[in-house]
Scaffold this motif. Structure first.
Motif, PDB file in Angstrom:
ATOM      1  N   LEU A  72     -41.902  13.167 -18.860  1.00 47.49           N
ATOM      2  CA  LEU A  72     -43.041  13.879 -18.275  1.00 47.49           C
ATOM      3  C   LEU A  72     -44.228  13.792 -19.221  1.00 47.49           C
ATOM      4  N   HIS A  73     -43.942  13.623 -20.504  1.00 49.50           N
ATOM      5  CA  HIS A  73     -45.046  13.571 -21.466  1.00 49.50           C
ATOM      6  C   HIS A  73     -45.757  12.228 -21.377  1.00 49.50           C
ATOM      7  N   ASP A  74     -44.970  11.136 -21.354  1.00 52.24           N
ATOM      8  CA  ASP A  74     -45.602   9.805 -21.298  1.00 52.24           C
ATOM      9  C   ASP A  74     -45.848   9.376 -19.857  1.00 52.24           C
ATOM     10  N   ARG A  75     -45.464  10.174 -18.878  1.00 49.07           N
ATOM     11  CA  ARG A  75     -45.635   9.859 -17.441  1.00 49.07           C
ATOM     12  C   ARG A  75     -45.046   8.480 -17.151  1.00 49.07           C
ATOM     13  N   GLU A  76     -43.744   8.361 -17.475  1.00 53.26           N
ATOM     14  CA  GLU A  76     -43.111   7.051 -17.377  1.00 53.26           C
ATOM     15  C   GLU A  76     -41.660   7.260 -16.961  1.00 53.26           C
ATOM     16  N   MET A  77     -41.116   6.261 -16.245  1.00 50.51           N
ATOM     17  CA  MET A  77     -39.686   6.305 -15.926  1.00 50.51           C
ATOM     18  C   MET A  77     -39.030   5.070 -16.524  1.00 50.51           C
ATOM     19  N   ARG A  78     -37.822   5.214 -17.025  1.00 54.37           N
ATOM     20  CA  ARG A  78     -37.089   4.049 -17.537  1.00 54.37           C
ATOM     21  C   ARG A  78     -35.655   4.146 -17.053  1.00 54.37           C
ATOM     22  N   SER A  79     -35.075   3.001 -16.703  1.00 54.07           N
ATOM     23  CA  SER A  79     -33.685   3.056 -16.246  1.00 54.07           C
ATOM     24  C   SER A  79     -32.782   2.818 -17.454  1.00 54.07           C
ATOM     25  N   ALA A  80     -31.631   3.434 -17.440  1.00 56.46           N
ATOM     26  CA  ALA A  80     -30.719   3.258 -18.574  1.00 56.46           C
ATOM     27  C   ALA A  80     -30.029   1.908 -18.450  1.00 56.46           C
ATOM     28  N   GLY A  81     -29.744   1.490 -17.238  1.00 52.98           N
ATOM     29  CA  GLY A  81     -29.042   0.210 -17.054  1.00 52.98           C
ATOM     30  C   GLY A  81     -29.375  -0.321 -15.689  1.00 52.98           C
ATOM     31  N   ASP A  82     -28.329  -0.782 -14.966  1.00 45.84           N
ATOM     32  CA  ASP A  82     -28.581  -1.305 -13.619  1.00 45.84           C
ATOM     33  C   ASP A  82     -29.255  -0.234 -12.781  1.00 45.84           C
ATOM     34  N   VAL A  83     -30.191  -0.672 -11.966  1.00 42.00           N
ATOM     35  CA  VAL A  83     -30.933   0.306 -11.159  1.00 42.00           C
ATOM     36  C   VAL A  83     -31.187  -0.288  -9.787  1.00 42.00           C
ATOM     37  N   THR A  84     -31.157   0.561  -8.774  1.00 44.25           N
ATOM     38  CA  THR A  84     -31.571   0.147  -7.429  1.00 44.25           C
ATOM     39  C   THR A  84     -32.551   1.206  -6.945  1.00 44.25           C
ATOM     40  N   GLY A  85     -33.332   0.837  -5.936  1.00 45.94           N
ATOM     41  CA  GLY A  85     -34.278   1.846  -5.441  1.00 45.94           C
ATOM     42  C   GLY A  85     -35.126   1.270  -4.334  1.00 45.94           C
ATOM     43  N   ARG A  86     -36.125   2.051  -3.927  1.00 46.55           N
ATOM     44  CA  ARG A  86     -36.992   1.624  -2.819  1.00 46.55           C
ATOM     45  C   ARG A  86     -38.404   2.053  -3.129  1.00 46.55           C
ATOM     46  N   ILE A  87     -39.314   1.139  -2.889  1.00 48.99           N
ATOM     47  CA  ILE A  87     -40.746   1.433  -2.999  1.00 48.99           C
ATOM     48  C   ILE A  87     -41.376   1.003  -1.677  1.00 48.99           C
ATOM     49  N   PRO A  88     -42.666   1.329  -1.454  1.00 51.68           N
ATOM     50  CA  PRO A  88     -43.250   0.939  -0.169  1.00 51.68           C
ATOM     51  C   PRO A  88     -43.069  -0.553   0.138  1.00 51.68           C
TER      52      PRO A  88
END
Lengths: 212, 164
Positions: free
Chosen positions: A162-178
């Motif tokens: 929340l401080h750096d306004r950033e997300m990082r995945s620990a390893g394999d990641v899946t997801g959805r964006i527009p």
């Protein structure tokens, strides 16, 4: 005076004559009471010196009901400011801090709210672990990011700073964006600019709308 | 006999079909409506497959809930286009999904049914299914490459055996 009256007077005179029952009782009390006072005074004077009646007790730890965690908060709310000084807020249905040594708080039903340039954005998740010092949450399970203009990012098991306004995945990641559904071995999202960096066998499936 | 048909199988390609992209690195810049793929990029749409070192996708929509729409793909670095009826190589490729045109430039080599044709630029028109090679080495929007010096088109055709 009647016979009964004379008889009653006689009993009361007999009770009151010197050497009668009353005199014996009074005589006994004249000796008994002062000596009782003396005995009591002696007992009270000696009481603190005696060892036997030490009235202290040890609160034994084993049969007292001990709380498992150090701190349990219902409807917790943490707030802070991010790198650019904008406030953020992290609310959770419950927050549990296991021990005072580690600055981690286990959150349930958490919702973070960030102030971005184009309006507020929210991150909601079921479970997460908030690092109080780094002001960052390790989310386990699904996470939903929603921005003011309808931008949506869904992923899971990522580390949100929340401080750096950033997300990082620990390893394999899946997801959805527009733009579509993605998967990769590593992901980093810069929240303000909404730039998503995917690395390592990165895949993106773009489901187009049929409007052409 | 091998039917030397100039009709490309890509004619049936639906530009609205889903686009699958695989790469070593993907960078989606939502604010710029652009996604950059780098590191042996493989794009698949219907029966078209397009591989290159680096591909940039420009798209529109996506947030308005109507779903994204890819406007254009720019590929560079060893572009290889494959379809059931032909395969082509070049240095740069532009796939314009709105006009349904695939333009390949820079030392183009088209292999169609055994015939190998080389030239400066190849344009596959998905509407008509025609693949046109010409010597000019200038891309649709001004991308110029060196092409073969003479700017001519050369080809080697295999003539089917006449058994009479």
């Amino acid at each position: 005076m009647s016979e009964a009256a004379r008889k009653k007077l006689g009993e009361r005179q007999a009770w009151a004559t010197p050497g009668g029952r009353h005199d014996r009782v009074v005589g006994f009390l004249q000796i008994a009471l002062p000596s009782a006072v003396g005995v009591l005074a002696a007992f009270l004077a000696m009481a603190p010196l005696q060892k036997s009646n030490e009235l202290s007790f040890l609160l034994s730890r084993d049969n007292v009901e001990i709380a498992g965690e150090r701190l349990r908060v219902e409807a917790a709310r943490y707030s802070g400011t991010d790198a650019t000084g904008r406030p953020f807020q992290l609310r959770a249905a419950s927050a549990v801090q296991r021990s005072s040594t580690t600055p981690f708080v286990e959150l349930a039903e958490l919702a973070a709210q960030l102030q971005l340039e184009d309006g507020p954005a929210t991150i909601t998740a079921n479970r997460g672990r908030y690092n109080l010092d780094e002001e960052a949450v390790r989310i386990n399970g699904p996470l939903a990011f929603r921005a003011a203009d309808g931008y949506r990012l869904d992923t899971s098991n990522v580390f949100v700073s929340l401080h750096d306004r950033e997300m990082r995945s620990a390893g394999d990641v899946t997801g959805r964006i527009p733009l579509g559904a993605f998967s990769a071995q590593r992901m980093r999202v810069d929240i303000p600019t909404r730039t998503i960096y995917l690395e390592g066998r990165a895949r993106l499936r773009i489901e187009q709308s049929q409007g052409r | 006999a091998v039917p030397a048909s100039s009709q490309s199988a890509l004619q049936s390609l639906d530009s609205n079909a889903p686009v699958d992209v695989a790469a070593d690195r993907i960078e989606v810049q939502d604010r710029a409506d652009r996604a950059i793929f780098s590191g042996n990029v493989q794009v698949r749409q219907g029966n078209l497959s397009l591989d290159a070192a680096r591909i940039t996708v420009a798209y529109s929509g996506g947030i308005a809930g109507s779903g994204p729409q890819v406007q254009r793909l720019d590929a560079s670095g060893g572009v290889h286009i494959q379809s059931p009826s032909e395969s082509a190589r070049g240095q740069f490729a532009v796939y314009d999904l709105n006009r349904r045109l695939i333009t390949l430039i820079g030392g183009v080599e088209l292999n169609q049914g055994g015939n190998v044709i080389r030239g400066g630029r190849l344009v596959i028109d998905l509407n008509s299914g025609r693949a046109v090679i010409d010597g000019r080495s200038q891309g649709g929007d001004g991308i110029t490459t060196q092409g073969n010096a003479s700017g001519r088109v050369t080809g080697r055709f295999t003539v089917p055996q006449r058994n009479n």
